[in-house]
Design a protein around this motif. Structure first.
Motif, short mmCIF file in Angstrom:
data_model
loop_
_atom_site.label_atom_id
_atom_site.label_comp_id
_atom_site.label_asym_id
_atom_site.label_seq_id
_atom_site.Cartn_x
_atom_site.Cartn_y
_atom_site.Cartn_z
N LEU A 45 0.78 -1.15 0.12
CA LEU A 45 -0.02 0.07 -0.08
C LEU A 45 0.82 1.42 0.02
O LEU A 45 1.86 1.14 0.74
N CYS A 46 0.45 2.05 -0.54
CA CYS A 46 1.37 3.38 -0.80
C CYS A 46 0.25 4.64 -0.76
O CYS A 46 -0.87 4.72 -1.30
N ASP A 47 0.92 5.75 0.25
CA ASP A 47 0.04 6.71 0.34
C ASP A 47 0.24 7.71 -0.84
O ASP A 47 1.19 7.58 -1.78
N PRO A 48 -0.72 8.65 -0.95
CA PRO A 48 -0.57 9.77 -2.18
C PRO A 48 0.78 10.47 -2.06
O PRO A 48 1.52 10.61 -1.00
N GLN A 49 1.29 10.91 -3.13
CA GLN A 49 2.53 11.57 -3.42
C GLN A 49 3.75 11.02 -3.01
O GLN A 49 4.80 11.73 -2.79
N VAL A 50 3.85 9.60 -2.73
CA VAL A 50 4.95 8.93 -2.39
C VAL A 50 5.26 8.39 -3.59
O VAL A 50 4.62 7.60 -4.47
N PRO A 51 6.78 8.49 -4.02
CA PRO A 51 7.24 7.86 -5.01
C PRO A 51 7.16 6.33 -5.10
O PRO A 51 7.32 5.72 -4.10
N HIS A 52 6.51 5.83 -6.11
CA HIS A 52 6.50 4.33 -6.21
C HIS A 52 6.65 3.74 -7.55
O HIS A 52 6.84 4.69 -8.63
N GLY A 53 7.16 2.67 -7.78
CA GLY A 53 7.46 1.76 -8.83
C GLY A 53 7.83 0.12 -8.60
O GLY A 53 7.82 -0.15 -7.66
N PHE A 54 7.99 -0.49 -9.62
CA PHE A 54 8.64 -1.78 -9.49
C PHE A 54 9.16 -2.23 -10.56
O PHE A 54 9.30 -1.75 -11.70
N LYS A 55 9.92 -3.55 -10.35
CA LYS A 55 10.87 -3.98 -11.39
C LYS A 55 11.05 -5.55 -11.43
O LYS A 55 10.98 -6.13 -10.22
N ALA A 56 10.94 -6.11 -12.49
CA ALA A 56 11.15 -7.50 -12.56
C ALA A 56 12.57 -7.98 -12.66
O ALA A 56 13.20 -8.11 -13.81
N SER A 57 13.17 -7.95 -11.50
CA SER A 57 14.52 -7.94 -11.29
C SER A 57 15.09 -9.55 -10.77
O SER A 57 16.16 -9.39 -10.44
N LYS A 58 14.02 -10.34 -10.64
CA LYS A 58 14.49 -11.63 -9.99
C LYS A 58 14.55 -12.68 -10.86
O LYS A 58 14.55 -13.79 -10.73
N GLY A 59 14.78 -12.34 -12.27
CA GLY A 59 14.88 -13.35 -13.43
C GLY A 59 13.86 -13.99 -13.75
O GLY A 59 13.89 -15.19 -14.35
N GLU A 60 12.50 -13.35 -13.33
CA GLU A 60 11.45 -14.00 -13.71
C GLU A 60 10.23 -12.94 -14.19
O GLU A 60 10.40 -11.67 -13.79
N ARG A 61 9.25 -13.29 -14.77
CA ARG A 61 8.24 -12.30 -15.24
C ARG A 61 7.43 -11.90 -13.82
O ARG A 61 7.56 -12.59 -12.84
N LEU A 62 6.94 -10.58 -14.02
CA LEU A 62 6.16 -10.19 -12.88
C LEU A 62 4.77 -9.43 -13.23
O LEU A 62 4.92 -8.85 -14.18
N VAL A 63 3.81 -9.94 -12.74
CA VAL A 63 2.37 -9.46 -12.84
C VAL A 63 1.93 -8.60 -11.61
O VAL A 63 1.83 -9.18 -10.62
N VAL A 64 1.40 -7.58 -11.97
CA VAL A 64 1.07 -6.44 -10.85
C VAL A 64 -0.12 -6.07 -11.24
O VAL A 64 -0.53 -5.31 -12.12
N MET A 65 -1.06 -5.77 -10.32
CA MET A 65 -2.45 -5.60 -10.51
C MET A 65 -2.44 -4.13 -9.49
O MET A 65 -2.09 -4.27 -8.29
N ALA A 66 -2.64 -2.96 -10.07
CA ALA A 66 -2.60 -1.44 -9.35
C ALA A 66 -4.18 -1.19 -8.96
O ALA A 66 -4.96 -1.04 -10.29
N VAL A 67 -4.27 -0.96 -7.92
CA VAL A 67 -5.66 -0.14 -7.81
C VAL A 67 -5.40 1.15 -7.16
O VAL A 67 -4.82 1.04 -6.13
N VAL A 68 -6.09 2.12 -7.65
CA VAL A 68 -5.94 3.60 -7.15
C VAL A 68 -7.14 4.08 -6.92
O VAL A 68 -8.26 3.84 -7.57
N THR A 69 -7.47 4.68 -5.78
CA THR A 69 -8.56 5.35 -5.34
C THR A 69 -8.14 7.02 -5.15
O THR A 69 -7.06 7.22 -4.79
N PRO A 70 -8.95 7.90 -5.09
CA PRO A 70 -8.77 9.25 -4.85
C PRO A 70 -8.40 9.47 -3.42
O PRO A 70 -8.60 8.70 -2.44
N ALA A 71 -7.39 10.41 -3.11
CA ALA A 71 -6.94 10.71 -1.65
C ALA A 71 -8.21 11.16 -0.75
O ALA A 71 -8.31 10.61 0.41
N ASP A 72 -9.12 11.84 -1.52
CA ASP A 72 -10.29 12.28 -0.66
C ASP A 72 -11.46 12.02 -1.55
O ASP A 72 -11.51 12.44 -2.75
N THR A 73 -12.37 11.62 -0.96
CA THR A 73 -13.67 11.00 -1.40
C THR A 73 -14.72 11.80 -0.97
O THR A 73 -15.54 11.21 -0.23
N GLU A 74 -14.73 13.14 -1.00
CA GLU A 74 -15.75 14.03 -0.42
C GLU A 74 -16.89 14.07 -1.33
O GLU A 74 -17.02 13.99 -2.38
#
Length: 107
Positions: free
Chosen positions: A78-107
């Motif tokens: 989990l990652c808070d808003p405005q925090v740098p984030h990323g990922f890499k398939a660096s373990k010698g195998e394929r990587l599948v990532v599902m990203a779910v994003v929601t608004p920081a404020d849901t007024e």
């Protein structure tokens, strides 16, 4: 309304660059699927949204802020808003990532 996402049918790789598919794009929540071959990466970036990166298959290194987290299948990061984030398939195998994003404020 019900949406069923059969990830087995949606996972697609490319040797040229990582693939990204938007699975759902609504104001309340966006869901994307990224498939990376070994060595491919999504460089760290910021977004004004709350984020969950869910490792569906494979393993890799997830960058959140100044931390590097090694993760494999069925791990959620989990990652808070405005925090740098990323990922890499660096373990010698394929990587599948599902990203779910929601608004920081849901007024």
């Amino acid at each position: 309304m019900i949406e069923v996402l059969d990830l087995k049918k949606l996972i697609k790789f490319s040797s040229e660059k990582f693939t990204r598919q938007m699975l759902s794009d609504k104001p309340e929540m966006r869901v994307a699927l990224m498939c990376l071959e070994p060595g491919q990466e999504i460089t760290p970036h910021k977004a004004p949204l709350r984020l969950m990166m869910f490792c569906v298959e494979g393993s890799g290194v997830f960058i959140v802020g100044d931390e590097e987290i090694e993760a494999d299948a069925k791990t959620a990061i989990l990652c808070d808003p405005q925090v740098p984030h990323g990922f890499k398939a660096s373990k010698g195998e394929r990587l599948v990532v599902m990203a779910v994003v929601t608004p920081a404020d849901t007024e």
